[in-house]
Design a protein around this motif. Sequence first.
Motif, PDB file in Angstrom:
ATOM      1  N   PHE A 159       1.019  -1.150  -0.255  1.00 22.85           N
ATOM      2  CA  PHE A 159      -0.011  -0.058   0.147  1.00 22.85           C
ATOM      3  C   PHE A 159       0.722   1.344   0.044  1.00 22.85           C
ATOM      4  O   PHE A 159       0.586   2.206  -0.587  1.00 22.85           O
ATOM      5  CB  PHE A 159      -0.995   0.092   1.023  1.00 22.85           C
ATOM      6  N   ARG A 160       1.882   1.202   0.503  1.00 27.82           N
ATOM      7  CA  ARG A 160       3.059   2.338   0.549  1.00 27.82           C
ATOM      8  C   ARG A 160       3.425   2.763  -0.767  1.00 27.82           C
ATOM      9  O   ARG A 160       3.448   3.918  -1.300  1.00 27.82           O
ATOM     10  CB  ARG A 160       4.219   1.933   1.605  1.00 27.82           C
ATOM     11  N   ILE A 187     -11.459  -9.042  -0.379  1.00 25.05           N
ATOM     12  CA  ILE A 187     -11.455  -7.703  -0.307  1.00 25.05           C
ATOM     13  C   ILE A 187     -10.921  -6.882  -1.216  1.00 25.05           C
ATOM     14  O   ILE A 187      -9.826  -7.122  -1.573  1.00 25.05           O
ATOM     15  CB  ILE A 187     -10.937  -7.310   1.238  1.00 25.05           C
ATOM     16  N   GLU A 188     -11.539  -5.936  -1.628  1.00 27.07           N
ATOM     17  CA  GLU A 188     -11.029  -4.953  -2.635  1.00 27.07           C
ATOM     18  C   GLU A 188     -10.700  -3.705  -2.505  1.00 27.07           C
ATOM     19  O   GLU A 188     -11.669  -3.038  -2.073  1.00 27.07           O
ATOM     20  CB  GLU A 188     -11.823  -5.012  -3.946  1.00 27.07           C
ATOM     21  N   VAL A 189      -9.451  -3.140  -2.513  1.00 27.01           N
ATOM     22  CA  VAL A 189      -9.405  -1.884  -2.049  1.00 27.01           C
ATOM     23  C   VAL A 189      -8.866  -0.931  -3.219  1.00 27.01           C
ATOM     24  O   VAL A 189      -8.135  -1.635  -4.394  1.00 27.01           O
ATOM     25  CB  VAL A 189      -7.876  -1.893  -1.253  1.00 27.01           C
ATOM     26  N   ILE A 190      -9.605   0.132  -3.460  1.00 20.43           N
ATOM     27  CA  ILE A 190      -9.480   1.029  -4.630  1.00 20.43           C
ATOM     28  C   ILE A 190      -8.760   2.191  -4.151  1.00 20.43           C
ATOM     29  O   ILE A 190      -9.366   3.070  -3.480  1.00 20.43           O
ATOM     30  CB  ILE A 190     -10.824   1.152  -5.176  1.00 20.43           C
ATOM     31  N   HIS A 267      -6.383  -1.236  -8.249  1.00 23.74           N
ATOM     32  CA  HIS A 267      -7.137  -2.137  -7.427  1.00 23.74           C
ATOM     33  C   HIS A 267      -6.444  -3.299  -6.958  1.00 23.74           C
ATOM     34  O   HIS A 267      -5.408  -3.955  -7.493  1.00 23.74           O
ATOM     35  CB  HIS A 267      -8.332  -2.833  -8.352  1.00 23.74           C
ATOM     36  N   ILE A 268      -6.666  -3.519  -5.425  1.00 23.87           N
ATOM     37  CA  ILE A 268      -5.894  -4.782  -4.774  1.00 23.87           C
ATOM     38  C   ILE A 268      -6.856  -5.581  -4.434  1.00 23.87           C
ATOM     39  O   ILE A 268      -7.841  -5.149  -3.242  1.00 23.87           O
ATOM     40  CB  ILE A 268      -4.832  -3.943  -3.632  1.00 23.87           C
ATOM     41  N   LEU A 269      -6.674  -6.793  -4.684  1.00 19.02           N
ATOM     42  CA  LEU A 269      -7.491  -7.651  -4.203  1.00 19.02           C
ATOM     43  C   LEU A 269      -6.922  -8.723  -3.681  1.00 19.02           C
ATOM     44  O   LEU A 269      -5.981  -9.127  -3.758  1.00 19.02           O
ATOM     45  CB  LEU A 269      -8.034  -8.595  -5.599  1.00 19.02           C
TER      46      LEU A 269
END
Length: 287
Positions: A159-160, A187-190, A267-269
């Motif tokens: 994420f960094r 979980i999907e982070v956008i 997008h990070i799944l």
Amino acid sequence: CFRRAFEMEMEIRIRAISEQLQQVQQTLEKLDQSKSDFIAVAAHELKTPLTLVDGYAAMLRDALSTRNLSPYEIDLLNGIHNGTRRLKTIIDDMIDVSLIDNNLLSLNFQPVWINRILHVLENELQGVIKERQQTLTIQDFPGSGEMTFGDPERLLQVFRNVLTNAIKYTPDGGSISVDGRKLPGFIEVIIKDTGIGIDPEDQLLIFDKFARLGKTDLHSSSKTKFKGGGPGLGLHIAKGIVEAHGGAIWVESPGFDEKTCPGSTFHILLPLMTQPPDEKMARLLAP
Ligand code: ADP
């Protein structure tokens, strides 16, 4: 009879071409392995002298701390400190790339809360966000507060890397937002920015190692004033770590335009594991 002879001739030719392709593939694989080996050796060889330089620089700073240094002298000391710190990051990234490429990345699985990781980074990046007069909004979204399993340090690194890129490639005054959603088992982070965007043909390339050194030289100074300053390893490492968790990472962007800034959305799944993966599962997840 003529047809049969023609078919045989074609078969021989196709076989020859496929053998040649196989040889090219093997040569490419060997070259890639040599590149990986070189990165690993170079990184380890560079690390020792760099640690020494860093140590001597710290000693010099301490020794001079009682003296009244001129602003120029302070600038020089800060220059050495920033330079060694930057080099250390590059060397650590090179070591990570060689671990990922050789399937040697070991993950320390433990309970992880994605929202905690995001809030740690929110604090860490406050300074640069303020300096660039940008806004960073991190939403709590369904699933972000659930406990999952992963390597917290490595996920922080993912994420960094993505967030610092979002800041780096977004003009001053722009905005970055983090949102997400819960999908069955995932979980999907956008992560969305209002930056310079990425051409469709570069959207897969940026996850290759040394992406910026490739033929498109993605963000060379001729193409943009947003010089990254990095060797183009961050997203390759992020992809390796995410995939080692059984997840995926990709980007969407209408295209590259420094003037209109169409923005990029990463997008990070990540799988929502309810318990640490057992040995068999961990082996399956290995990149
Ligand atoms: P680096 O930033 O060190 O060049 P990365 O692997 O992190 O390396 O990124 C590779 C390339 O992808 C960057 O050089 C840049 O061209 C492009 N890129 C990454 N993130 C963004 C973003 N948010 N907006 C626009 N381009 C990006």
